[in-house]
Write a protein that holds these residues in place. Structure first.
Motif, PDB file in Angstrom:
ATOM      1  N   UNK A   3     -12.906  28.170  58.128  1.00  0.00           N
ATOM      2  CA  UNK A   3     -13.251  28.652  56.796  1.00  0.00           C
ATOM      3  C   UNK A   3     -12.665  30.039  56.613  1.00  0.00           C
ATOM      4  N   UNK A   4     -12.044  30.254  55.456  1.00  0.00           N
ATOM      5  CA  UNK A   4     -11.491  31.548  55.109  1.00  0.00           C
ATOM      6  C   UNK A   4     -12.053  31.933  53.745  1.00  0.00           C
ATOM      7  N   UNK A   5     -12.540  33.155  53.642  1.00  0.00           N
ATOM      8  CA  UNK A   5     -13.190  33.596  52.407  1.00  0.00           C
ATOM      9  C   UNK A   5     -12.494  34.825  51.835  1.00  0.00           C
ATOM     10  N   UNK A  16     -17.371  24.932  49.282  1.00  0.00           N
ATOM     11  CA  UNK A  16     -17.293  23.617  48.646  1.00  0.00           C
ATOM     12  C   UNK A  16     -15.839  23.176  48.487  1.00  0.00           C
ATOM     13  N   UNK A  17     -14.985  24.077  48.034  1.00  0.00           N
ATOM     14  CA  UNK A  17     -13.568  23.751  47.850  1.00  0.00           C
ATOM     15  C   UNK A  17     -12.903  23.410  49.181  1.00  0.00           C
ATOM     16  N   UNK A  18     -13.219  24.183  50.209  1.00  0.00           N
ATOM     17  CA  UNK A  18     -12.598  23.939  51.507  1.00  0.00           C
ATOM     18  C   UNK A  18     -13.101  22.640  52.125  1.00  0.00           C
ATOM     19  N   UNK A  19     -14.392  22.351  51.979  1.00  0.00           N
ATOM     20  CA  UNK A  19     -14.924  21.082  52.478  1.00  0.00           C
ATOM     21  C   UNK A  19     -14.326  19.907  51.700  1.00  0.00           C
ATOM     22  N   UNK A  20     -14.170  20.086  50.393  1.00  0.00           N
ATOM     23  CA  UNK A  20     -13.561  19.044  49.573  1.00  0.00           C
ATOM     24  C   UNK A  20     -12.152  18.730  50.074  1.00  0.00           C
ATOM     25  N   UNK A  21     -11.366  19.739  50.331  1.00  0.00           N
ATOM     26  CA  UNK A  21     -10.009  19.528  50.855  1.00  0.00           C
ATOM     27  C   UNK A  21     -10.047  18.845  52.216  1.00  0.00           C
TER      28      UNK A  21
END
Length: 119
Positions: A3-5, A16-21
């Motif tokens: 995860x990168x924020x 949410x966006x990273x999990x979706x990808x």
């Protein structure tokens, strides 16, 4: 899964966006049970409430479902996931073409560039 924020948007949306990808790339296959909220939060180094908020976002978009007392699962709707993947690919392509255009490349020279550098 790393995860990168950034500081420009709420963390839960970025999660949410990273999990979706991650899901549409097939790292969590359709119908697969997700790790617990607590485990995902530990992995992402965020508060479990933040992770829960991210998962709620994914559930609202029908990417995951919750089976009461049994956990959270990736949707088993493969057509939905394929359409979502295509949507992401189209957006990414448009962003790339725009960036290349800003560098002075037209579509034809962009394709030539990709063919040369993609080897």
């Amino acid at each position: 899964m790393d995860f990168h924020f950034t500081n420009d948007r709420p963390i839960y949306l970025q999660i949410a966006e990273q999990l979706e990808c991650y899901i549409i790339a097939g790292h969590f296959p359709p119908g697969e049970k997700l790790p617990s909220v607590r485990d995902l939060a530990l992995y992402a180094k965020v508060n479990p409430n933040t992770m829960q908020k991210a998962l709620t976002e994914l559930e609202q978009h029908r990417i995951i479902t919750t089976e009461r007392t049994n956990g959270k699962y990736v949707t088993s709707d493969q057509n939905f996931l394929a359409k979502l993947r295509d949507k992401h690919a189209e957006l990414t392509t448009k962003e790339y073409l725009k960036a290349m255009s800003n560098l002075g490349f037209d579509k034809k020279s962009t394709i030539t560039f990709i063919k040369m550098k993609g080897r």
